[in-house]
Scaffold this active site. Structure first.
Site, short mmCIF file in Angstrom:
data_model
loop_
_atom_site.label_atom_id
_atom_site.label_comp_id
_atom_site.label_asym_id
_atom_site.label_seq_id
_atom_site.Cartn_x
_atom_site.Cartn_y
_atom_site.Cartn_z
N ASP A 43 35.91 29.31 29.14
CA ASP A 43 35.56 28.31 30.15
C ASP A 43 35.41 29.00 31.50
O ASP A 43 35.90 30.13 31.69
CB ASP A 43 36.63 27.21 30.23
N TYR A 98 18.26 17.26 29.85
CA TYR A 98 19.41 17.16 28.95
C TYR A 98 18.96 16.95 27.51
O TYR A 98 19.43 17.63 26.58
CB TYR A 98 20.33 16.02 29.39
N LYS A 119 19.50 19.51 24.28
CA LYS A 119 20.26 19.11 23.09
C LYS A 119 19.39 19.03 21.85
O LYS A 119 19.87 19.26 20.73
CB LYS A 119 20.96 17.77 23.36
#
Length: 251
Positions: free
Chosen positions: A36, A159, A163
């Protein structure tokens, strides 16, 4: 794959779906390394899961390579990856302020799609070194797509495209790495109770949940985590993108 002996990288593991997945896998006996950018929350999550944290930018090859080296050192190898790192960008292709900013479009694709592939391809090199199990399996990759890949709404061009690309990785990557004993699948979650949605407030969340067929509520991160675990455990699931959405179809 036996979860109790799994050595798993979870990207985006500091919060949301990634954190739930890290917790679930660790509780089932897996060794976990969290990737992360959020060092404070990532390190805390890794400590809670009894695992390892590496500050990693998934879009940067050197950063991912360093993170993988750290994971290999900490866990003795890598047998699975769950890619949860991602961002949401909302803007119309042409809006009141002009066209969709190209830099924002590129950044969304870079993090959500290129980042997932970057981690998967480099981790797969380490998975290929593993001794095969009784099924001949050496590793598993689970990517995170979205129902927006199939039901993209207004303002979701970047987006949805990112995806849809993630969903499109499942079959060709599975075919590429079948001879290595590495499986590849993706989860396409619907609307889940992540910090981003919770920030909208209870009224907005209730309105969003009203479109879900059954159960009429938002998804729980632990439900995503359970499916990720099943995809790691189930040897005959390969090359698939599975919707996890309560039969929601975005209007």
């Amino acid at each position: 794959m036996d979860i109790a002996s799994a050595r798993v990288i979870v990207t985006g593991g500091a919060s949301g779906l990634g954190a739930a997945t890290a917790r679930d896998l660790a509780a089932a006996g897996a060794r976990v390394t969290i990737f992360d950018r959020d060092t404070e929350r990532g390190a805390a999550m890794a400590e809670a899961a009894g695992g390892t944290f590496a500050e990693v930018d998934v879009t940067d090859e050197a950063s991912v390579a360093a993170g993988i080296a750290r994971a290999v050192k900490a866990m003795g190898g890598i047998s699975a990856v769950v890619n949860c790192a991602g961002i949401v960008t909302g803007a119309k292709t042409v809006g009141s302020k002009g066209p969709f900013p190209l830099d924002a479009f590129r950044r969304t694709i870079d993090i959500n799609l290129v980042g997932a592939f970057n981690v998967a391809r480099l981790a797969a090199v380490e998975m290929a070194k593993n001794d095969p199990d009784a099924e001949g399996e050496r590793g598993v990759i689970v990517n995170t797509a979205s129902i927006a890949a199939f039901d993209g709404q207004k303002g979701q061009a970047a987006y949805s495209a990112s995806k849809a690309g993630v969903a499109g990785l499942s079959l060709p990557m599975a075919r590429d790495m079948g001879s290595l004993g590495i499986r590849v699948n993706a989860i396409a979650p619907g609307l889940f109770l992540t910090p981003m949605l919770e920030s909208l407030g209870p009224e907005m969340m209730e309105e969003l949940a009203s479109d879900v067929v059954f159960p009429r509520r938002l998804g729980r991160p632990e439900e995503f985590a359970r499916l990720a675990r099943v995809l790691i455990e189930m040897p005959y699931l390969n090359g698939e993108t599975i919707r996890l959405d309560g039969a929601l179809r975005l209007p």
